[in-house]
Write a protein that holds these residues in place. Structure first.
Motif, PDB file in Angstrom:
ATOM      1  N   SER A 135       0.869  -1.200   0.051  1.00  0.00           N
ATOM      2  CA  SER A 135      -0.002   0.095  -0.099  1.00  0.00           C
ATOM      3  C   SER A 135       0.939   1.219   0.091  1.00  0.00           C
ATOM      4  CB  SER A 135      -0.759  -0.051   1.084  1.00  0.00           C
ATOM      5  OG  SER A 135      -1.093   1.001   1.644  1.00  0.00           O
ATOM      6  N   LYS A 136       2.107   1.220   0.783  1.00  0.00           N
ATOM      7  CA  LYS A 136       2.919   2.271   0.728  1.00  0.00           C
ATOM      8  C   LYS A 136       3.551   2.580  -0.697  1.00  0.00           C
ATOM      9  CE  LYS A 136       4.348   3.578   5.244  1.00  0.00           C
ATOM     10  NZ  LYS A 136       3.949   2.614   6.365  1.00  0.00           N
ATOM     11  N   LEU A 137       3.828   1.688  -1.519  1.00  0.00           N
ATOM     12  CA  LEU A 137       4.462   1.604  -2.541  1.00  0.00           C
ATOM     13  C   LEU A 137       3.231   2.005  -3.498  1.00  0.00           C
ATOM     14  CD1 LEU A 137       6.406  -1.734  -2.941  1.00  0.00           C
ATOM     15  CD2 LEU A 137       7.270   0.498  -2.809  1.00  0.00           C
ATOM     16  N   PHE A 138       2.014   1.667  -3.447  1.00  0.00           N
ATOM     17  CA  PHE A 138       1.092   2.148  -4.515  1.00  0.00           C
ATOM     18  C   PHE A 138       0.860   3.582  -4.502  1.00  0.00           C
ATOM     19  CE2 PHE A 138      -0.521  -2.171  -5.195  1.00  0.00           C
ATOM     20  CZ  PHE A 138      -0.512  -2.295  -6.540  1.00  0.00           C
ATOM     21  N   ASN A 139       0.583   4.015  -3.126  1.00  0.00           N
ATOM     22  CA  ASN A 139       0.364   5.341  -2.629  1.00  0.00           C
ATOM     23  C   ASN A 139       1.542   6.271  -3.276  1.00  0.00           C
ATOM     24  OD1 ASN A 139      -2.215   5.745  -1.260  1.00  0.00           O
ATOM     25  ND2 ASN A 139      -1.215   4.122  -0.001  1.00  0.00           N
ATOM     26  N   ALA A 140       2.702   5.729  -3.009  1.00  0.00           N
ATOM     27  CA  ALA A 140       3.603   6.696  -3.707  1.00  0.00           C
ATOM     28  C   ALA A 140       3.887   6.860  -5.155  1.00  0.00           C
ATOM     29  CB  ALA A 140       5.267   6.123  -3.269  1.00  0.00           C
ATOM     30  N   ALA A 141       3.518   5.826  -5.899  1.00  0.00           N
ATOM     31  CA  ALA A 141       3.257   5.803  -7.115  1.00  0.00           C
ATOM     32  C   ALA A 141       2.133   6.637  -7.770  1.00  0.00           C
ATOM     33  CB  ALA A 141       3.316   4.331  -7.810  1.00  0.00           C
ATOM     34  N   ALA A 142       1.084   6.379  -7.093  1.00  0.00           N
ATOM     35  CA  ALA A 142      -0.135   7.136  -7.110  1.00  0.00           C
ATOM     36  C   ALA A 142       0.085   8.774  -7.174  1.00  0.00           C
ATOM     37  CB  ALA A 142      -1.237   6.790  -6.503  1.00  0.00           C
ATOM     38  N   ARG A 143       0.668   8.980  -6.016  1.00  0.00           N
ATOM     39  CA  ARG A 143       1.065  10.545  -5.795  1.00  0.00           C
ATOM     40  C   ARG A 143       1.778  11.142  -6.815  1.00  0.00           C
ATOM     41  NH1 ARG A 143       1.721   9.484  -0.361  1.00  0.00           N
ATOM     42  NH2 ARG A 143       3.861   8.656  -0.710  1.00  0.00           N
TER      43      ARG A 143
END
Ligand code: UDP
Ligand code: MG
Length: 233
Positions: A135-143
């Protein structure tokens, strides 16, 4: 009407009575006029029966039933179409989101003028490995790809001004990135509020490992739409 509470659900029979009673209590304490829209996404347990029973005692509860399991995005989309409140709140049915957050999420739309306020489960109660790190990785990429500064895109608890939900269509698996859909529709005033996250009390998660594949494919969509969406091919 002050509020529409939109709740997508798939096999959540144990949670629904407790959840709706809790929401009712918060609505009464704050004297809000409201509706609760429960979208039964093709449940195979007794969820729909329970929604029908709850409706007998509370006429603010409305139900939409899918004949099969279409997914959280189509469920949210139908809820958004039906919503009549000035502010629309989405929350999960499993009581991982707290209804006590609703008044402040509404206030930030009405008084602070946000188009959307997205919940941030800063302290999570899910098993660490399978969710927190991806989830941390996804959020960083989405940001990066959306240029929206949110920590927790996929949080089920969010509030919207009515005009936002009437301007977007939540398709595919895009429930993970509704703020991105809103930004594409021209709504830029996106806020964030740290919300209490609770352990799932009943039942099990409805998303298995497919969440990583689907979540990744939608990131790719966001990337290409962001890059080419407003330019000719
Ligand atoms: N949900 C749904 N359709 C689906 C899968 C899930 O409506 O096909 C609902 C589910 O019942 C819950 C919310 O979406 O209200 C979030 O699902 P879940 O709690 O399983 O996800 P997690 O919290 O594990 O990310
Ligand atoms: Mg959950």
């Amino acid at each position: 009407m002050d509020l529409s509470i939109v709740i997508p659900l798939y096999n959540e029979e144990e949670s629904l009575p407790e959840l709706s009673a809790w929401i009712e209590k918060v609505m009464q304490e704050n004297k809000f006029s409201y509706e609760i829209i429960m979208i039964d996404d093709g449940s195979t347990d007794r969820s729909w029966k329970i929604i029908e029973q709850l409706r007998v005692n509370n006429c603010n509860i409305k139900g939409i039933k899918f004949q099969r399991n279409y997914g959280k995005s189509p469920a949210l989309n139908e809820g958004f179409k039906a919503a009549q409140g000035d502010v629309v709140i989405t929350m999960d049915a499993d009581m991982q989101d707290s209804p006590d957050e609703i008044p402040e999420l509404r206030r930030m739309i009405v008084e602070d003028g946000f188009d959307i306020v997205s919940g941030w489960k800063k302290k999570r109660y899910d098993s660490k490995l399978s969710k927190n790190i991806p989830s941390k990785l996804f959020n960083a990429a989405a940001r990066r790809m959306s240029r929206i500064k949110l920590h927790d895109f996929n949080c089920g608890l969010k509030s919207y001004s009515k005009k936002v939900v009437k301007s977007i269509e939540v398709y595919g698996e895009m429930h993970r990135y509704v703020p991105v859909l809103a930004k594409w529709a021209g709504f830029r005033n996106i806020g964030e509020k740290v919300v209490e996250h609770r352990a799932r009390k009943y039942g099990v998660t409805k998303f298995g490992w497919s969440r990583f594949v689907n979540g990744f494919l939608d990131l790719v969509t966001i990337f290409f739409m962001g890059k080419f969406g407003k330019r000719p091919m």
